[in-house]
Write an enzyme that holds these catalytic residues in place. Structure first.
Site, short mmCIF file in Angstrom:
data_model
loop_
_atom_site.label_atom_id
_atom_site.label_comp_id
_atom_site.label_asym_id
_atom_site.label_seq_id
_atom_site.Cartn_x
_atom_site.Cartn_y
_atom_site.Cartn_z
N GLU A 91 0.94 -1.20 0.04
CA GLU A 91 -0.24 0.15 0.00
C GLU A 91 0.69 1.19 -0.05
OE1 GLU A 91 -4.01 -1.54 2.05
OE2 GLU A 91 -2.56 -0.76 3.42
N CYS A 115 6.96 -4.37 15.60
CA CYS A 115 6.64 -3.42 16.66
C CYS A 115 5.00 -3.40 16.85
CB CYS A 115 6.71 -1.83 16.01
SG CYS A 115 8.61 -1.74 15.44
N CYS A 118 1.97 -1.60 15.30
CA CYS A 118 1.82 -1.44 13.84
C CYS A 118 1.13 -2.65 13.46
CB CYS A 118 3.31 -1.25 13.27
SG CYS A 118 3.55 -1.15 11.69
N GLY A 156 7.14 -1.64 6.03
CA GLY A 156 8.50 -2.50 6.15
C GLY A 156 9.65 -1.35 6.76
N GLU A 157 10.74 -1.81 6.96
CA GLU A 157 11.76 -1.10 7.45
C GLU A 157 12.77 -0.85 6.32
OE1 GLU A 157 13.22 0.51 10.15
OE2 GLU A 157 14.97 0.32 8.89
N SER A 188 12.62 6.86 7.09
CA SER A 188 12.41 6.62 8.45
C SER A 188 12.76 5.21 8.88
CB SER A 188 10.68 6.77 8.61
OG SER A 188 10.34 6.28 9.80
N SER A 210 12.17 6.19 14.49
CA SER A 210 11.25 6.02 15.20
C SER A 210 11.65 5.55 16.60
CB SER A 210 10.34 4.87 14.64
OG SER A 210 10.01 4.83 13.58
N HIS A 212 9.56 6.61 20.21
CA HIS A 212 8.43 6.10 20.94
C HIS A 212 8.86 6.18 22.53
CE1 HIS A 212 7.08 5.63 17.12
NE2 HIS A 212 7.74 4.73 16.60
N HIS A 286 -3.01 5.41 16.35
CA HIS A 286 -4.13 4.96 15.62
C HIS A 286 -4.43 3.65 16.01
CE1 HIS A 286 -2.43 8.17 12.82
NE2 HIS A 286 -3.67 8.87 13.48
N CYS A 329 -0.69 6.40 9.83
CA CYS A 329 0.49 6.16 10.29
C CYS A 329 0.24 4.68 11.17
CB CYS A 329 1.37 7.06 11.14
SG CYS A 329 2.89 6.50 11.58
#
Ligand SMILES: Cc1cc2nc3c(=O)[nH]c(=O)nc-3n(C[C@H](O)[C@H](O)[C@H](O)COP(=O)(O)OP(=O)(O)OC[C@H]3O[C@@H](n4cnc5c(N)ncnc54)[C@H](O)[C@@H]3O)c2cc1C
Ligand code: SF4
Lengths: 339, 226
Positions: A91, A115, A118, A156-157, A188, A210, A212, A286, A329
């Protein structure tokens, strides 16, 4: 299936032109057709000789992949579904905002990093994207001429698919490619240190990390990567890197209720980011199905932002976009489609 | 002996060590060893490379913390850069490794250890270090010959050692994946700690399952072999 031309660098294209017995400059001509013009077949590369086009078409295809579904949010955000060459799905989000159009691209099908907050992480890992499949997410949406910014914050990373991500950045920023300024691109990461260092060396694009939470014990419950590449190591490497005046490093911070939104967190953030010229992007959580996490309330979010700004860390709150179509996100996933 | 590297200090330089053993303990799975140079906490990892051109890869230590050697359990990725090279190395050859580091550590509290494949390594290290009294170990594999250290674990842990095999069957082995095994347990303890180690999909599926059964996410610590 024929090999795609789309996704090849100038170097790759020149090499293949020479191998086919075509003039060396054919490589540059092909790059311009692939990345700067509105065509979708080798046949349309009209400044190449007919023989050259026939030779190329015998072995290669142009290689654009059309999206199979588009959803539009009430806020104008669009989510595109693209198939991959290996029969999976990814996506891409296109986020319009005043005079800007930002595309949020995926770099992998699913993700290995798991994570807790996610949706992509829940999907597990189904495969790497090629540079062509990454760049296709920009080139093959109707808005492609209007795209102002690109963020590698989709599925993805990116630094777990370093080679293809770097190749995609080369295509996006080279004169022969999309000729975009690297200052309009942000990659990112959750902090895959070896990949991050190579990226810092080989690209000029901005970096987002990231984070957090600044505390190791909390972070490792949210992000298993903490066990392999602790935040301290990531910060240490960032501190040793000269970002110059133009290049930006930012830290992404999803704010969870009662978990990472306290004055203690503000204090620790100031401590560990001391000496880094950076900004913090606060992100509203979210919720994903089955999550034990809850986003912080608006009041606390604003207070948290103010406290950080008061301490001298430039902090902004990222607007939530495309939540109603699961484009926001942390919500991208193609699990139901088998990846 | 220098102390194990706490992850607060990220200066993990590579040091040269000499291989003392390299044994294929199951098809495509090796146990490679070298003399211990540092103390470590069971559950910690090292970075290893065999060639300056290959970026170091991370491996869980798979030996007890008072043993004279450090061992690492790895499976050979045929198209991988490092593991085919490592598999071909013989005692006397040199590799480069970092000091042990990492925060995947267990304590004295009761816990369930859940692993797939070579993800057993940190738990075997904990077991060899004497941390196994109130632990239950669940190991999931595809084939029966992938239950590494099975005899020793069965002997010592007895009923607290649960084997799950998804593609072959045998007595005393649960037929199916780890998630199937956990699914059919009615009362999963919700106040103990859970340690998960292995591939991403197992980790996220087991974590989701545990959370859905009332285990607080704070009680779950995961290490993913990405
Ligand atoms: C915290 C942690 C602990 C770990 N502990 C262990 C352990 O105890 N034992 C263990 O066996 N492993 C462990 N791993 C995994 C280990 O670090 C290596 O990733 C693994 O051994 C593979 O190394 P390799 O160099 O042989 O393969 P790599 O070269 O890294 O390749 C890995 C896979 O990716 C594919 N690949 C490589 N390059 C590309 C590319 N450009 N495009 C597409 N696909 C590609 C390859 O086909 C291969 O299947 C751990 C990982 C982490 C993060
Ligand atoms: S947040 Fe990024 S790295 Fe983490 S699981 Fe999701 S996609 Fe992967």
């Amino acid at each position: 299936m024929k090999e795609s031309l789309f996704g090849k660098t100038l170097n790759d294209l020149t090499t293949l032109a020479v191998e086919l017995g075509l003039p060396k400059f054919t490589g540059k001509q092909m790059a311009e057709w692939l990345y700067q013009k509105d065509i979708s077949s080798i046949e349309e590369m009209t400044n190449l000789s007919k023989k050259a086009r026939e030779l190329l078409a015998g072995k290669f295809e142009f290689g654009l992949i059309d999206s199979t579904k588009v959803q539009e949010s009430i806020d104008g955000t669009k989510k595109y579904l693209f198939p991959t060459n290996k029969g999976k799905f990814i996506e891409t989000a296109m986020i319009p905002d005043d005079d800007r159009k930002t595309v949020c691209v995926s770099s992998q099908v699913g993700c290995k990093m798991g994570c807790l907050f996610c949706m992509t992480g829940k999907q597990g890992f189904q495969g790497q994207l090629t540079a062509g499949e990454i760049v296709n997410q920009i080139r093959n949406i109707p808005e492609w001429h209007e795209v102002t910014n690109i963020v590698y914050m989709g599925m993805g990373e990116p630094f777990d698919n370093l080679e293809e991500v770097l190749k995609s950045l080369e295509i996006l920023t080279s004169e022969w490619g999309f000729a975009m300024s690297p200052r309009r691109i942000t990659v990112s990461t959750i902090g895959i240190v070896p990949g991050m260092l190579t990226f810092l060396e080989k690209s000029e694009a901005h970096l987002a990390v990231s984070m957090h939470t600044p505390f190791d014990d909390e972070r490792q419950k949210l992000m298993p990567v903490q066990v392999a590449y602790p935040l301290a190591e990531v910060i240490h490497e960032i501190k040793s890197w000269d970002f110059g005046r133009q290049r930006r490093v930012s830290f992404e911070y999803i704010v969870f209720k009662g978990l990472n939104d306290s004055p203690r967190h503000v204090q620790e953030l100031c401590k560990i980011l001391n000496g880094i010229k950076c900004r913090i992007n606060l992100i509203r959580f979210h919720p994903i199905p089955g999550t034990p996490l809850v986003g912080t309330d608006e009041n606390t979010l604003q207070k948290f932002k103010e406290k950080l700004n008061d301490k001298g860390i430039l902090t902004t709150i990222r607007a939530s976009r495309g939540q109603d179509i699961y484009a926001a996100c942390g919500l991208l996933s193609t699990k139901e489609l088998g990846g | 002996m220098p102390k194990a590297e706490e992850y607060k200090n990220p200066n993990l330089e590579l040091i040269e060590v000499i291989i003392t053993g390299n044994q294929e303990i199951s098809p495509g799975v090796h146990l490679i060893s070298w003399k211990r140079t540092h103390d470590f906490h069971p559950g910690q990892v090292v970075k290893i490379t065999a060639d300056p051109k290959i970026a170091p890869r991370i491996y869980s230590i798979c030996s007890g913390n008072d043993e004279p050697e450090i061992r690492v359990l790895f499976n050979v990725k045929e198209d991988g850069l490092l593991t085919p090279k490592l598999a071909g190395m013989i005692p006397g050859m040199k590799i480069r490794t970092t000091k042990p580091y990492g925060s995947f550590k267990d304590g004295k509290e009761p816990a369930w250890w859940i692993a797939t494949g070579t993800g057993i390594a940190p738990f075997y290290s904990m077991f060899r270090s004497g941390i196994s009294e109130n632990k239950t170990l669940i190991h999931g594999v595809r084939q029966l010959n992938q239950f590494y250290f099975e005899d020793e674990l069965e002997w010592s842990l007895g009923d607290r050692y649960i084997r799950c095999c998804s593609q072959e069957q045998s007595c005393n082995v649960f037929p199916g994946r780890v998630t199937h095994y956990l699914n059919q347990i009615n009362d999963l303890p919700t106040t103990i700690n859970y340690y998960l180690c292995g591939k991403a999909l197992m980790v996220v599926e087991v974590r989701d399952l545990l959370i859905s059964r009332g285990v607080p996410y704070q009680n779950i610590l995961a290490e993913i072999y990405f």
